[in-house]
Design an enzyme around this catalytic site. Structure first.
Site, PDB file in Angstrom:
ATOM      1  N   GLY A 128       0.625  -1.233   0.245  1.00  0.00           N
ATOM      2  CA  GLY A 128      -0.156   0.503  -0.188  1.00  0.00           C
ATOM      3  C   GLY A 128       0.891   1.294  -0.077  1.00  0.00           C
ATOM      4  O   GLY A 128       0.484   2.045   0.658  1.00  0.00           O
ATOM      5  N   SER A 136       1.207   3.147  -2.614  1.00  0.00           N
ATOM      6  CA  SER A 136       0.497   4.486  -3.452  1.00  0.00           C
ATOM      7  C   SER A 136       0.180   5.661  -3.124  1.00  0.00           C
ATOM      8  O   SER A 136       0.380   6.734  -3.785  1.00  0.00           O
ATOM      9  CB  SER A 136      -0.027   3.572  -4.112  1.00  0.00           C
ATOM     10  OG  SER A 136      -1.234   3.452  -3.443  1.00  0.00           O
ATOM     11  N   ASN A 138       1.069  -2.037   5.342  1.00  0.00           N
ATOM     12  CA  ASN A 138       0.745  -1.222   5.863  1.00  0.00           C
ATOM     13  C   ASN A 138      -0.849  -1.243   4.561  1.00  0.00           C
ATOM     14  O   ASN A 138      -1.707  -0.218   5.644  1.00  0.00           O
ATOM     15  CB  ASN A 138       1.554  -0.113   5.389  1.00  0.00           C
ATOM     16  CG  ASN A 138       0.538   1.222   4.514  1.00  0.00           C
ATOM     17  OD1 ASN A 138       0.018   2.364   6.081  1.00  0.00           O
ATOM     18  ND2 ASN A 138       0.336   1.345   3.513  1.00  0.00           N
ATOM     19  N   SER A 150      -3.730   0.365  13.864  1.00  0.00           N
ATOM     20  CA  SER A 150      -4.653   1.770  14.193  1.00  0.00           C
ATOM     21  C   SER A 150      -5.168   1.422  15.912  1.00  0.00           C
ATOM     22  O   SER A 150      -4.807   0.509  16.725  1.00  0.00           O
ATOM     23  CB  SER A 150      -6.092   1.394  13.841  1.00  0.00           C
ATOM     24  OG  SER A 150      -6.859   2.421  13.643  1.00  0.00           O
ATOM     25  N   TYR A 166     -14.302  -2.439  11.335  1.00  0.00           N
ATOM     26  CA  TYR A 166     -12.816  -2.295  11.085  1.00  0.00           C
ATOM     27  C   TYR A 166     -11.298  -1.789  12.614  1.00  0.00           C
ATOM     28  O   TYR A 166     -10.444  -2.726  12.070  1.00  0.00           O
ATOM     29  CB  TYR A 166     -12.451  -0.524  10.675  1.00  0.00           C
ATOM     30  CG  TYR A 166     -10.994  -0.311  10.788  1.00  0.00           C
ATOM     31  CD1 TYR A 166     -10.555  -0.203   9.779  1.00  0.00           C
ATOM     32  CD2 TYR A 166     -10.636   0.930  12.026  1.00  0.00           C
ATOM     33  CE1 TYR A 166      -9.004   0.238   9.067  1.00  0.00           C
ATOM     34  CE2 TYR A 166      -9.570   1.586  11.552  1.00  0.00           C
ATOM     35  CZ  TYR A 166      -8.736   1.212  10.136  1.00  0.00           C
ATOM     36  OH  TYR A 166      -7.493   2.271  10.202  1.00  0.00           O
ATOM     37  N   ALA A 218     -12.515  -4.714  14.934  1.00  0.00           N
ATOM     38  CA  ALA A 218     -12.584  -5.541  14.903  1.00  0.00           C
ATOM     39  C   ALA A 218     -11.469  -6.345  14.207  1.00  0.00           C
ATOM     40  O   ALA A 218     -10.281  -6.910  14.405  1.00  0.00           O
ATOM     41  CB  ALA A 218     -13.405  -6.357  14.801  1.00  0.00           C
ATOM     42  N   ALA A 219     -10.618  -5.362  13.195  1.00  0.00           N
ATOM     43  CA  ALA A 219      -9.843  -6.676  12.255  1.00  0.00           C
ATOM     44  C   ALA A 219      -8.945  -5.945  12.592  1.00  0.00           C
ATOM     45  O   ALA A 219      -7.296  -6.552  12.444  1.00  0.00           O
ATOM     46  CB  ALA A 219     -10.198  -5.925  11.070  1.00  0.00           C
ATOM     47  N   LYS A 220      -8.814  -4.490  12.766  1.00  0.00           N
ATOM     48  CA  LYS A 220      -7.433  -4.299  13.677  1.00  0.00           C
ATOM     49  C   LYS A 220      -6.988  -4.698  15.188  1.00  0.00           C
ATOM     50  O   LYS A 220      -5.621  -4.352  15.673  1.00  0.00           O
ATOM     51  CB  LYS A 220      -7.561  -2.425  13.930  1.00  0.00           C
ATOM     52  CG  LYS A 220      -7.906  -2.021  12.451  1.00  0.00           C
ATOM     53  CD  LYS A 220      -5.866  -2.878  11.325  1.00  0.00           C
ATOM     54  CE  LYS A 220      -6.024  -1.324  10.575  1.00  0.00           C
ATOM     55  NZ  LYS A 220      -5.268  -1.621   9.766  1.00  0.00           N
TER      56      LYS A 220
END
Ligand code: NAP
Length: 263
Positions: free
Chosen positions: A13, A15, A92, A151, A164, A166-168
């Site tokens: 990531g 870009s 990232n 995060s 988000y 939960a994922a982080k």
């Protein structure tokens, strides 16, 4: 002065946003940087991250990668490590979708985990295999460095971002677990947990919400992506050799508490 001279770093990531800043900062420190995402390799050389690094005198290339594609991750990481060795991985790449639990579709839930968790896992697994098979470094020093971008939303709740958060949180504990497993074998794994950062991702916040969030942040500011990148640089360098499984918050103090006085 931190030097990464002679080392190869893969940044997913890269870009734009935090990933672009990280790629630039690692290249300034002397690393050869491989950027892996879906757009940088197709971007106009006037704007592409790899081209900006080369213009500044560094070494970089961009490769197409969807981090949620397990086979593609394995292929790319094997290629990079065969060609140059792999010393540093910065996980990232990430996406943000809003919604309380009641508003979150199966698709959104899966998408958040597909990119933020599966992608991080696939890249870590491939990097660990490559580093164990003969990465850089000598003696008792760590042979590899992995930095996962988690995060503050993985460390406390963030209203309206159920999937988000939960994922982080999964990225946070995957970092700690991997650090236990691989620190004894010379791979140093840590995470940077950014607070609010000025990127495309946070453009979804309207002005009043943003002002409120700044008021709740002890230093009253959002971060510039470079401030996150410089924390990544520390964790990617020899200076952090004794830092293991840490989740380094770079958040203007958000996690320590909310100021009583509203600005
Ligand atoms: P951004 O500006 O939206 O950039 C996201 C990057 O991730 C882009 O380079 C994008 O590249 C890449 N990406 C997304 N999905 C991908 C996929 N499937 N495969 C490969 N690359 C993918 O976001 P950012 O703010 O810089 O965020 C970077 C990281 O920091 C994320 O993990 C995010 O969760 C975390 N973070 C951000 C903040 C913040 O306030 N901005 C706060 C805490 C944590 P392509 O679209 O070109 O593939």
């Amino acid at each position: 002065m931190i030097t990464l001279s002679g080392r190869t770093a893969l940044v997913t990531g890269g870009s734009r946003g935090i990933g672009r800043a990280t790629a630039l900062v690692l290249a300034e420190a002397g690393a050869r940087v491989v950027i892996a995402d879906r757009t940088d390799c197709f971007a106009d050389p006037d704007t592409a991250t790899w081209a900006e690094i080369v213009r500044r005198g560094g070494q970089a290339e961009s490769r197409y990668l969807d981090v949620s594609d397990s086979a593609a991750v394995d292929t790319l990481l094997a290629d990079v490590s065969t060609g140059h060795g792999l010393d540093i991985l910065v996980n990232n790449a990430g996406i943000l979708q809003s919604g309380e639990i009641a508003e979150t579709s199966d698709e959104t839930w899966r998408e958040q985990f597909r990119v933020n968790v599966d992608g991080t896992f696939y890249c870590m697994r491939a990097a660990v295999r490559a580093m164990l098979a003969g990465g850089a470094g000598t003696g008792g020093k760590p042979r590899g460095k992995i930095v996962n971008i988690s995060s503050i939303s993985g460390l406390r709740g963030n209203p309206g971002f159920a999937a988000y958060c939960a994922a982080k949180a999964a990225v946070v504990n995957l970092t700690r677990q991997a650090a236990i497993d691989y620190s004894p074998r010379g791979i140093n794994i840590n995470s940077v947990a950014p607070g609010f950062v000025e990127t495309d991702m946070t453009a979804l916040y309207d002005a009043p919400t943003r002002e409120a969030l700044e008021g709740q942040t002890p230093n009253g500011r959002w971060a510039d992506p470079r401030q996150i990148a410089e924390a990544v640089l520390f964790l990617a360098s020899d200076l952090s050799d004794h830092v293991v499984g840490d989740i380094l918050a770079v958040d203007g103090g958000w996690l320590i508490g909310t100021p009583v006085v509203t600005r």
